[in-house]
Design an enzyme around this catalytic site. Structure first.
Site, PDB file in Angstrom:
ATOM      1  N   HIS A 100     -13.356   3.610  -2.244  1.00 39.93           N
ATOM      2  CA  HIS A 100     -13.978   3.507  -3.565  1.00 39.93           C
ATOM      3  C   HIS A 100     -15.306   2.756  -3.459  1.00 39.93           C
ATOM      4  O   HIS A 100     -15.355   1.652  -2.939  1.00 39.93           O
ATOM      5  CB  HIS A 100     -13.067   2.756  -4.535  1.00 39.93           C
ATOM      6  CG  HIS A 100     -11.932   3.604  -5.034  1.00 39.93           C
ATOM      7  ND1 HIS A 100     -11.201   3.280  -6.150  1.00 39.93           N
ATOM      8  CD2 HIS A 100     -11.412   4.761  -4.568  1.00 39.93           C
ATOM      9  CE1 HIS A 100     -10.280   4.209  -6.359  1.00 39.93           C
ATOM     10  NE2 HIS A 100     -10.381   5.114  -5.391  1.00 39.93           N
TER      11      HIS A 100
ATOM     12  N   TYR B 243     -10.985  -1.468 -15.262  1.00 40.88           N
ATOM     13  CA  TYR B 243     -10.549  -2.783 -15.754  1.00 40.88           C
ATOM     14  C   TYR B 243     -10.980  -2.875 -17.216  1.00 40.88           C
ATOM     15  O   TYR B 243     -12.172  -2.754 -17.516  1.00 40.88           O
ATOM     16  CB  TYR B 243     -11.229  -3.908 -14.964  1.00 40.88           C
ATOM     17  CG  TYR B 243     -10.728  -4.080 -13.547  1.00 40.88           C
ATOM     18  CD1 TYR B 243     -11.238  -3.308 -12.497  1.00 40.88           C
ATOM     19  CD2 TYR B 243      -9.768  -5.036 -13.244  1.00 40.88           C
ATOM     20  CE1 TYR B 243     -10.793  -3.490 -11.199  1.00 40.88           C
ATOM     21  CE2 TYR B 243      -9.320  -5.220 -11.939  1.00 40.88           C
ATOM     22  CZ  TYR B 243      -9.827  -4.439 -10.917  1.00 40.88           C
ATOM     23  OH  TYR B 243      -9.380  -4.627  -9.630  1.00 40.88           O
TER      24      TYR B 243
ATOM     25  N   PRO C   6      -3.775 -11.412  -9.958  1.00 43.58           N
ATOM     26  CA  PRO C   6      -4.136 -10.164  -9.283  1.00 43.58           C
ATOM     27  C   PRO C   6      -5.442  -9.509  -9.760  1.00 43.58           C
ATOM     28  O   PRO C   6      -5.911  -8.562  -9.140  1.00 43.58           O
ATOM     29  CB  PRO C   6      -2.945  -9.238  -9.567  1.00 43.58           C
ATOM     30  CG  PRO C   6      -2.250  -9.833 -10.739  1.00 43.58           C
ATOM     31  CD  PRO C   6      -2.510 -11.297 -10.705  1.00 43.58           C
TER      32      PRO C   6
ATOM     33  N   LYS D 222      -7.358 -10.003  -4.712  1.00 41.56           N
ATOM     34  CA  LYS D 222      -7.691 -10.831  -3.547  1.00 41.56           C
ATOM     35  C   LYS D 222      -6.495 -11.316  -2.731  1.00 41.56           C
ATOM     36  O   LYS D 222      -6.662 -11.754  -1.588  1.00 41.56           O
ATOM     37  CB  LYS D 222      -8.478 -12.076  -4.015  1.00 41.56           C
ATOM     38  CG  LYS D 222      -9.876 -11.773  -4.492  1.00 41.56           C
ATOM     39  CD  LYS D 222     -10.808 -11.535  -3.318  1.00 41.56           C
ATOM     40  CE  LYS D 222     -12.069 -10.818  -3.725  1.00 41.56           C
ATOM     41  NZ  LYS D 222     -12.135  -9.405  -3.335  1.00 41.56           N
TER      42      LYS D 222
ATOM     43  N   TYR E  63     -16.103  -8.853  -5.213  1.00 40.20           N
ATOM     44  CA  TYR E  63     -15.029  -7.845  -5.243  1.00 40.20           C
ATOM     45  C   TYR E  63     -14.836  -7.199  -3.874  1.00 40.20           C
ATOM     46  O   TYR E  63     -13.701  -6.982  -3.434  1.00 40.20           O
ATOM     47  CB  TYR E  63     -15.325  -6.795  -6.318  1.00 40.20           C
ATOM     48  CG  TYR E  63     -14.120  -5.946  -6.658  1.00 40.20           C
ATOM     49  CD1 TYR E  63     -13.197  -6.365  -7.616  1.00 40.20           C
ATOM     50  CD2 TYR E  63     -13.874  -4.745  -5.994  1.00 40.20           C
ATOM     51  CE1 TYR E  63     -12.067  -5.614  -7.904  1.00 40.20           C
ATOM     52  CE2 TYR E  63     -12.750  -3.981  -6.280  1.00 40.20           C
ATOM     53  CZ  TYR E  63     -11.856  -4.423  -7.235  1.00 40.20           C
ATOM     54  OH  TYR E  63     -10.739  -3.679  -7.519  1.00 40.20           O
TER      55      TYR E  63
HETATM   56  P1  RFL Z   1       4.693 -12.112   0.638  1.00 47.14           P
HETATM   57  O1  RFL Z   1       4.255 -10.711   0.514  1.00 47.14           O
HETATM   58  O2  RFL Z   1       5.287 -12.777  -0.545  1.00 47.14           O
HETATM   59  O3  RFL Z   1       5.689 -12.198   1.865  1.00 47.14           O
HETATM   60  C1  RFL Z   1       6.436 -13.361   2.144  1.00 47.14           C
HETATM   61  C2  RFL Z   1       7.699 -12.961   2.883  1.00 47.14           C
HETATM   62  O4  RFL Z   1       8.446 -14.122   3.206  1.00 47.14           O
HETATM   63  C3  RFL Z   1       9.816 -13.897   2.905  1.00 47.14           C
HETATM   64  N1  RFL Z   1      10.469 -15.195   2.676  1.00 47.14           N
HETATM   65  C4  RFL Z   1      11.221 -15.809   3.590  1.00 47.14           C
HETATM   66  N2  RFL Z   1      11.550 -15.483   4.843  1.00 47.14           N
HETATM   67  C5  RFL Z   1      12.355 -16.337   5.524  1.00 47.14           C
HETATM   68  N3  RFL Z   1      12.806 -17.489   4.997  1.00 47.14           N
HETATM   69  C6  RFL Z   1      12.497 -17.870   3.744  1.00 47.14           C
HETATM   70  N4  RFL Z   1      12.967 -19.003   3.248  1.00 47.14           N
HETATM   71  C7  RFL Z   1      11.672 -17.016   2.997  1.00 47.14           C
HETATM   72  N5  RFL Z   1      11.166 -17.071   1.749  1.00 47.14           N
HETATM   73  C8  RFL Z   1      10.447 -15.962   1.574  1.00 47.14           C
HETATM   74  C9  RFL Z   1       9.777 -12.996   1.697  1.00 47.14           C
HETATM   75  O5  RFL Z   1      10.986 -12.264   1.528  1.00 47.14           O
HETATM   76  C10 RFL Z   1       8.599 -12.094   2.029  1.00 47.14           C
HETATM   77  O6  RFL Z   1       8.980 -10.946   2.747  1.00 47.14           O
HETATM   78  O7  RFL Z   1       3.479 -13.047   1.088  1.00 47.14           O
HETATM   79  P2  RFL Z   1       2.257 -12.726   2.085  1.00 47.14           P
HETATM   80  O8  RFL Z   1       2.730 -12.089   3.345  1.00 47.14           O
HETATM   81  O9  RFL Z   1       1.482 -13.982   2.138  1.00 47.14           O
HETATM   82  O10 RFL Z   1       1.401 -11.602   1.342  1.00 47.14           O
HETATM   83  C11 RFL Z   1       0.725 -11.875   0.131  1.00 47.14           C
HETATM   84  C12 RFL Z   1       0.633 -10.624  -0.730  1.00 47.14           C
HETATM   85  O11 RFL Z   1       1.930 -10.047  -0.831  1.00 47.14           O
HETATM   86  C13 RFL Z   1       0.077 -10.935  -2.124  1.00 47.14           C
HETATM   87  O12 RFL Z   1      -0.966 -11.870  -2.051  1.00 47.14           O
HETATM   88  C14 RFL Z   1      -0.469  -9.653  -2.814  1.00 47.14           C
HETATM   89  O13 RFL Z   1       0.557  -8.760  -3.085  1.00 47.14           O
HETATM   90  C15 RFL Z   1      -1.195 -10.029  -4.103  1.00 47.14           C
HETATM   91  N6  RFL Z   1      -1.657  -8.858  -4.861  1.00 47.14           N
HETATM   92  C16 RFL Z   1      -2.822  -8.194  -4.516  1.00 47.14           C
HETATM   93  N7  RFL Z   1      -3.535  -8.583  -3.434  1.00 47.14           N
HETATM   94  C17 RFL Z   1      -4.655  -7.885  -3.052  1.00 47.14           C
HETATM   95  O14 RFL Z   1      -5.299  -8.282  -2.080  1.00 47.14           O
HETATM   96  N8  RFL Z   1      -5.077  -6.751  -3.726  1.00 47.14           N
HETATM   97  C18 RFL Z   1      -4.412  -6.301  -4.807  1.00 47.14           C
HETATM   98  O15 RFL Z   1      -4.797  -5.258  -5.364  1.00 47.14           O
HETATM   99  C19 RFL Z   1      -3.252  -7.035  -5.265  1.00 47.14           C
HETATM  100  N9  RFL Z   1      -2.549  -6.618  -6.333  1.00 47.14           N
HETATM  101  C20 RFL Z   1      -0.924  -8.410  -5.970  1.00 47.14           C
HETATM  102  C21 RFL Z   1      -1.414  -7.281  -6.695  1.00 47.14           C
HETATM  103  C22 RFL Z   1       0.256  -9.033  -6.376  1.00 47.14           C
HETATM  104  C23 RFL Z   1       0.949  -8.564  -7.468  1.00 47.14           C
HETATM  105  N10 RFL Z   1       2.141  -9.236  -7.816  1.00 47.14           N
HETATM  106  C24 RFL Z   1       3.362  -8.592  -7.960  1.00 47.14           C
HETATM  107  C25 RFL Z   1       2.144 -10.682  -7.814  1.00 47.14           C
HETATM  108  C26 RFL Z   1      -0.735  -6.816  -7.799  1.00 47.14           C
HETATM  109  C27 RFL Z   1       0.434  -7.471  -8.213  1.00 47.14           C
HETATM  110  C28 RFL Z   1       1.091  -6.959  -9.467  1.00 47.14           C
HETATM  111  C1  PHB Z   2      -3.105  -2.207  -7.784  1.00 49.96           C
HETATM  112  O1  PHB Z   2      -3.460  -1.051  -7.531  1.00 49.96           O
HETATM  113  O2  PHB Z   2      -1.907  -2.548  -7.764  1.00 49.96           O
HETATM  114  C2  PHB Z   2      -4.121  -3.221  -8.160  1.00 49.96           C
HETATM  115  C3  PHB Z   2      -5.463  -2.885  -8.091  1.00 49.96           C
HETATM  116  C4  PHB Z   2      -6.421  -3.823  -8.457  1.00 49.96           C
HETATM  117  C5  PHB Z   2      -6.025  -5.075  -8.870  1.00 49.96           C
HETATM  118  C6  PHB Z   2      -4.685  -5.419  -8.913  1.00 49.96           C
HETATM  119  C7  PHB Z   2      -3.721  -4.486  -8.563  1.00 49.96           C
HETATM  120  O3  PHB Z   2      -6.969  -5.973  -9.238  1.00 49.96           O
END
Ligand code: RFL
Ligand code: PHB
Length: 390
Positions: free
Chosen positions: A72, A201, A293, A297, A385
């Protein structure tokens, strides 16, 4: 058992770190409390910065990402019933973002890990980290009812916001900074074409909305919701109706609805723990920091943390230098705070807050108007971004 590094958590941070260390010949064991299917079932991030894509390329894991990911060059901001495009590519001096789901990256990393014979313990119970302030740290867990223990040189706490690593640090050794937002995001994944070919957005008087995607046939859409809303309250029809009401007339017209494949509510939070290193324990990714989110980032920050952490650990083993280890926390936190600022700013600009009121709405409208008509302001949005340099 003994290994060089134990990584706690098999989310993107832990799996990426494992891959980077393996590439350099450093052996790491990953201990994850959930099953692999559970980890893959979490629908989260969708947008990758160029730096994250480059990291996956460096690991030789870019093939599917390049084949299936969507590049994109811009995003759209919608307010006052109109859409305005921000040309990320032009304004950032040639950078893009790639839409490729976190689930897919996780799947690619898991597959590569098991193919190369590296061990991951899934379904580990009662994981605990020990003696990281000494030269003999260890990690313990219970596997199939049996107590297990791994001695190691270093522990990488990649276990997310609710993990055990950060919680094991003495309260006096850690400082935390937090803002909890008074709303959540209701997200719906559906087998429907996205509203537009780029992300939209939306700032609307009823609340924020985001139209994203996973492919040209699979949409990921979000609406701002109340923190105490339950999923039972949000039928698919209720979700689509609310999304449609927040979109500009043209987008509302082209909205294709369909049954949800996944639906979840995520609270929004800004959080940073300082420092990110405690002796031989390092925090990386969501274990150390959370961003709302809105700025996309979170996953990208996790990737830049483990890029620095893997380089520091490899330097320790290959060059017998701890310079990278000593600089890890400070180097990460500089980038983390800049991403926190961006995510907080974009969240504040696009959401409806309980105290926004008529004056606040006018301020948001004036800032959005400035943002899309000033090259200086849209350049600042674009460079953040697509990702600031490491
Ligand atoms: P995770 O993915 O939470 O993984 C952590 C892992 O550790 C395990 N765990 C344990 N394991 C052993 N012992 C324990 N005591 C433990 N406790 C926990 C868990 O089961 C899990 O498997 O963290 P990590 O690896 O640091 O990754 C971070 C990302 O997952 C997170 O920052 C992103 O998903 C955030 N996020 C987005 N980030 C982006 O860069 N671009 C995006 O577009 C974006 N969109 C989003 C998002 C997060 C969202 N939510 C649900 C908060 C959109 C949403 C809706
Ligand atoms: C997504 O596709 O899940 C998504 C995209 C952009 C954002 C957050 C989540 O800022």
């Amino acid at each position: 058992m003994r290994v060089q590094v134990v990584i706690v958590g098999a989310g993107p941070a832990g799996l990426l770190l494992g891959a980077l260390l393996h590439q350099a010949g450093v052996e790491a064991l990953i201990v994850e409390q959930r099953s692999a299917d559970y980890v893959l079932g979490r629908i989260r991030a969708g947008v990758l910065e160029q730096g994250t894509v480059d990291l996956l390329d460096q690991l030789g894991l870019g093939a599917r990402l390049h084949a299936e990911g969507l590049v994109h060059a811009g995003i759209e901001l919608s307010f006052g019933g109109r859409r305005h495009r921000i040309d990320l590519h032009k304004l950032s001096g040639g950078k893009n973002v790639t839409v490729y789901g976190q689930t897919e990256i996780t799947r690619d990393l898991m597959l590569a890990r098991s193919r190369s014979g590296q061990r991951t313990v899934y379904d580990a119970d009662q994981v605990s980290v020990h003696d990281f302030e000494t030269n003999k740290p260890s990690v313990r867990w219970v596997e199939g009812g049996q107590a297990q223990r791994a001695e190691c040189d270093f522990i990488a706490g990649c276990d997310g916001y609710h993990g055990v690593s950060r919680a094991s640090v003495a309260p006096g050794a850690i400082q935390t900074f937090e803002r909890v937002y008074p709303f959540g995001w209701l997200g719906v994944l559906s087998e429907t074409p996205p509203v537009s070919h780029e992300l939209i957005y939306t700032n609307h008087e009823r609340g924020f909305a985001l139209c994203s995607m996973r492919s040209m046939t699979r949409s990921r859409n979000y609406v701002q919701c109340a923190l105490d809303d339950s999923l039972a309250q949000w039928s698919d029809d209720a979700f689509w109706d609310e999304l449609r009401r927040r979109l500009d007339p043209q987008a509302a017209e082209s909205l294709v609805t369909g049954p949800s494949i996944e639906k979840s509510i995520a609270p929004l939070r800004s959080f940073v723990a300082e420092p990110m290193r405690f002796g031989r324990l390092f925090l990386a990714g969501d274990a150390a920091h959370i961003v709302p989110p809105t700025g996309a980032k979170g996953l990208n920050l996790a990737a830049s943390d483990v890029r620095l952490l893997s380089a520091a650990l490899i330097e320790h083993y290959q060059d017998k230098s701890d310079a990278g280890i000593d600089a890890y926390s400070q180097r990460c936190l500089r980038r983390v705070w800049r991403a926190e600022r961006f995510s907080w700013w974009l969240t504040s600009l696009l959401h409806k807050f309980p105290d926004t009121g008529a004056f606040g709405q006018k301020m948001q409208a004036a800032e959005l108007d400035y943002l899309v008509h000033s090259v200086a302001a849209s350049t600042a949005l674009a460079e953040n971004y697509v990702g600031l340099p490491l």
